[in-house]
Design a protein around this motif. Structure first.
Motif, mmCIF file in Angstrom:
data_model
loop_
_atom_site.group_PDB
_atom_site.id
_atom_site.type_symbol
_atom_site.label_atom_id
_atom_site.label_comp_id
_atom_site.label_asym_id
_atom_site.label_seq_id
_atom_site.Cartn_x
_atom_site.Cartn_y
_atom_site.Cartn_z
ATOM 1 N N THR A 2 34.217 -20.684 0.081
ATOM 2 C CA THR A 2 34.340 -21.718 0.720
ATOM 3 C C THR A 2 35.663 -22.494 0.687
ATOM 4 O OG1 THR A 2 33.122 -23.307 -0.234
ATOM 5 C CG2 THR A 2 32.210 -22.107 1.394
ATOM 6 N N ASP A 3 36.322 -22.470 -0.550
ATOM 7 C CA ASP A 3 37.432 -23.148 -1.089
ATOM 8 C C ASP A 3 38.687 -22.227 -0.997
ATOM 9 O OD1 ASP A 3 36.602 -21.530 -3.059
ATOM 10 O OD2 ASP A 3 37.202 -22.900 -4.795
ATOM 11 N N VAL A 4 38.690 -21.112 -0.506
ATOM 12 C CA VAL A 4 39.615 -20.147 -0.279
ATOM 13 C C VAL A 4 40.013 -20.116 1.136
ATOM 14 C CG1 VAL A 4 40.702 -17.997 -0.593
ATOM 15 C CG2 VAL A 4 39.415 -18.864 -2.345
ATOM 16 N N ASP A 64 44.428 -22.815 -1.767
ATOM 17 C CA ASP A 64 43.464 -23.827 -1.764
ATOM 18 C C ASP A 64 43.415 -24.657 -0.720
ATOM 19 O OD1 ASP A 64 41.919 -23.547 -3.925
ATOM 20 O OD2 ASP A 64 43.367 -24.544 -5.405
ATOM 21 N N PRO A 65 42.426 -25.564 -0.423
ATOM 22 C CA PRO A 65 42.643 -26.573 0.705
ATOM 23 C C PRO A 65 43.805 -27.564 0.585
ATOM 24 C CG PRO A 65 40.311 -26.581 -0.232
ATOM 25 C CD PRO A 65 41.164 -25.767 -1.021
ATOM 26 N N ASP A 66 44.492 -27.912 -0.693
ATOM 27 C CA ASP A 66 45.839 -28.300 -0.674
ATOM 28 C C ASP A 66 46.855 -27.515 -0.523
ATOM 29 O OD1 ASP A 66 45.843 -26.996 -2.904
ATOM 30 O OD2 ASP A 66 45.763 -28.511 -4.242
ATOM 31 N N ARG A 131 37.631 -16.469 -8.960
ATOM 32 C CA ARG A 131 37.030 -17.092 -8.076
ATOM 33 C C ARG A 131 36.886 -16.186 -6.610
ATOM 34 N NH1 ARG A 131 41.085 -22.204 -7.242
ATOM 35 N NH2 ARG A 131 39.883 -22.277 -5.297
#
Length: 207
Positions: A2-4, A64-66, A131
């Motif tokens: 979910t974080d990719v 990443d989300p950022d 990850r």
């Protein structure tokens, strides 16, 4: 994961992805390390074909989300690689190994343009390993290829990690294999020192 976040690889990401992929391959790839590949020489030789593959529209970036780049995957129509002039460059041993592997694959699979998608490169930032970035990229490109009418996804696997993910976890099959100790080029065995893994594999997944 979910974080990719997976995005098509476009002009805004191509330079970052090129730098990451070439650094990872030059420093971590078993076959590149065996030859002591120089990063800048490698980059200069690879850039034109890298851009051409990205222009086909099947390559991906993982972020990443950022918006920090975590990895990239470069994919191309395998039929194009057969019709183009061989990519020799400053490291002909690698080109010869790839050509030998491809010849073995052609012995079992006849195909046309738009049928076999080749994952030419896939790289993950060292800080993002563990990850699931590589697996996420592979699964995403496989889904995109299926939706686009491709029949197979194939890729060269030259590390224990990629062989484990693609063969054991994703269930792709060995379509061609060459033992590093047996490969000869110009009277030498340039990859005989590679013991883990003991062979390079072209893996195929049906879509």
């Amino acid at each position: 994961m979910t974080d990719v976040i997976i995005r098509p690889l476009d002009a805004t990401l191509i330079d970052q992805t090129f730098d990451l992929a070439t650094e990872v391959f030059a420093t971590s790839s078993t076959i590149h390390a065996a030859l002591g590949v120089d990063l800048e020489t490698y980059r200069a030789s690879l850039r034109p074909s890298f851009e051409a593959m990205v222009a086909e529209g099947m390559s991906l970036a993982a972020l990443d989300p950022d918006d920090t780049l975590l990895g990239g995957l470069i994919a191309t129509d395998m039929h194009t690689t057969l019709s183009d002039e061989p990519r020799i460059g400053p490291y002909p041993e690698i080109a010869a190994l790839t050509q030998a592997l491809t010849r073995r694959f052609l012995g079992i699979r006849a195909f046309k343009a738009g049928e076999v998608l080749l994952v030419d490169m896939a790289a993950v930032h060292p800080g993002a390993r563990g990850r699931g970035v590589y697996r996420t990229l592979r699964k995403h490109v496989q889904g995109t290829a299926r939706d686009g009418g491709w029949c197979y996804v194939v890729g060269e696997l030259s590390s224990p990690a990629t062989q484990r993910v693609v063969l054991d976890q994703m269930g792709h099959e060995k379509a061609a294999e060459i033992a590093f100790a047996d490969f000869e080029w110009n009277g030498s065995r340039p990859f005989a020192g590679i013991t883990s893994p003991r062979s390079i594999i072209l893996a195929e997944g049906a879509l």
